[in-house]
Write a protein that holds these residues in place. Structure first.
Motif, short mmCIF file in Angstrom:
data_model
loop_
_atom_site.label_atom_id
_atom_site.label_comp_id
_atom_site.label_asym_id
_atom_site.label_seq_id
_atom_site.Cartn_x
_atom_site.Cartn_y
_atom_site.Cartn_z
N LYS A 96 36.18 54.68 40.13
CA LYS A 96 36.00 53.43 40.87
C LYS A 96 35.34 52.38 39.98
O LYS A 96 35.75 51.22 39.95
N ALA A 117 33.42 58.56 41.24
CA ALA A 117 32.57 57.38 41.08
C ALA A 117 32.89 56.65 39.79
O ALA A 117 32.94 55.41 39.75
N ARG A 148 33.99 47.25 46.82
CA ARG A 148 33.06 47.73 47.82
C ARG A 148 33.63 47.41 49.20
O ARG A 148 34.36 46.47 49.38
N ARG A 164 36.07 56.19 47.41
CA ARG A 164 36.13 55.69 46.04
C ARG A 164 37.51 55.85 45.43
O ARG A 164 37.99 54.97 44.70
#
Length: 408
Positions: free
Chosen positions: A362, A359, A406, A279
């Motif tokens: 990202k 997280a 992703r 990430r």
């Protein structure tokens, strides 16, 4: 034609002459080395290769020979392994000096084309597929595969996502059933959106070795090439077209039990730990992609005339650029601070203290990249939807937004 003066937002503040508390002489020396090598061997042809949807094999081998794939690994680098392989420095930086700020610089420089595909074709599998082997794999497994993987003689990808289980990692269906004699696993299932899979010799694969839920997951290193029961086919995608996105099918594939990474049932923990590194790298790359899009738009509106004056003289245009720039520089300041914090923690502590924030970083990168890409497409007008000419980079950024956050 490129303006002779620096384009606003085209470089991070520390490269624009502004003081920074984070970077020392080692970091600045490394940035200069990275820029020269990446411009010579990647940036010159990045757009051409993205449009062709393939980066030539020789580019991977050039980066491997210069040890320029190793910076994809988490910091601190695997010093024992690298020294055994005769690697003591990278680009003039001793591997014992390496920290996550060197990693940030590397990822930022690799993304300067503004395209996810060409750098992703070289880096994604290395960055995400090898770390679990180094961190959790048995010594015997490492001895078998690490020398060739770390030197780029063989390639590895990470295979988590499935057609019916993407972000829901705990719902993975691919099964690995142990043989009665305990010597092997029989693997069946499918993996989708696997970056670099089409070129990889191995896949670090999430499999189900027992019951439902997270506790039934394990990681298994599965040989791909010339392995009975393994089928791979390339997927054509919008964004990062050159990164080798792959569909992999396992049909009763026999895998040695010694290829288990760590212990059975701990796969979810291993995947989540690996996600922290993934990430952060994706966030840094996305920030540079946003920077490329915004700088391209800024340069364009300074020379494009409409209604008798340059577009940049229109208040609504300046307002949109300033708003996107504020988001971009706020994100970058967070990423720099975040990365600096990584240099002050042991990896195990960082996984706990910074895992959730990684997280969030990202996710925020996705929002900022979306705004900068939309801003660029809007300001380029019709050119922003054209896959050629002055608006090509804006169009590619708009598509890349959908795939840059992703990696399979």
């Amino acid at each position: 034609m490129t303006s002779p003066t620096p384009i606003p937002f085209s470089e991070p503040p520390y490269l624009s002459g502004l003081p920074s508390p984070y970077y020392n002489d080692s970091h600045r020396k490394w940035q200069k080395y990275c820029r020269e090598l990446v411009e010579k061997h990647l940036l010159q042809h990045a757009l051409e290769w993205e449009n062709e949807e393939t980066v030539p094999d020789h580019v991977f081998h050039t980066f491997a020979a210069a040890n320029m794939l190793i910076p994809n690994l988490p910091s601190p680098l695997p010093i024992e392994w690298l020294e055994r392989l005769g690697i003591h420095e990278i680009g003039g930086v001793a591997i014992k000096e390496w920290d996550y700020l060197h990693t940030l610089i590397y990822v930022d420089e690799m993304a300067r084309s503004g395209l996810a595909g060409p750098p992703g074709s070289l880096t994604t599998g290395f960055a995400f597929g090898i770390p679990p082997i180094l961190k959790f794999g048995s010594r015997e497994l490492q001895e078998r595969v690490c020398p060739e993987l770390l030197t780029g003689k063989k390639r590895c990808c990470i295979a988590i996502t499935e057609p019916e289980a993407g972000s829901d990692v705990a719902n993975i269906h691919t099964t690995a059933t142990k043989s009665p004699d305990g010597r092997s696993y029989l693997v069946s299932g499918q993996k989708k959106w696997i970056t670099n899979g089409i070129w990889s010799d191995y896949a670090t694969t999430a499999v189900r070795t027992s019951g439902p839920g997270a506790s039934g997951l394990s990681l298994l290193l599965i040989p791909l090439k010339n392995t009975p029961g393994v089928t791979t086919r390339r997927l054509r995608v919008a964004g990062q077209r050159a990164a080798g996105t792959t569909f992999i099918e396992f049909d009763d594939v026999v895998v040695p039990a010694s290829n288990l990474i760590g212990v059975e049932g701990a796969g979810m923990k291993y995947v989540m730990t690996n996600f922290n590194h993934e990430r952060l790298l994706v966030a840094i790359q996305g920030a540079r992609m946003a920077r490329v899009a915004l700088a391209a738009a800024f340069e364009y509106v300074m020379r494009r005339e409409a209604f008798g004056k340059a577009l940049v003289e229109q208040p609504v245009v300046r307002h949109r650029l300033a708003g996107a720039g504020a988001q971009l520089e706020s994100l970058w300041a967070w990423l720099e601070a975040f990365t600096y914090q990584m240099t002050r923690f042991e990896k195990e502590v960082a996984d706990v203290e910074l895992g959730g924030l990684t997280a969030l970083a990202k996710a925020q990168t996705g929002r900022v990249l979306s705004e900068c890409a939309n801003c660029a497409v809007l300001l380029f007008g019709g050119n922003g939807f054209t896959r050629s000419g002055v608006g090509e980079i804006a169009e590619s950024k708009w598509l890349a937004f959908f795939s840059a956050i992703r990696c399979g």
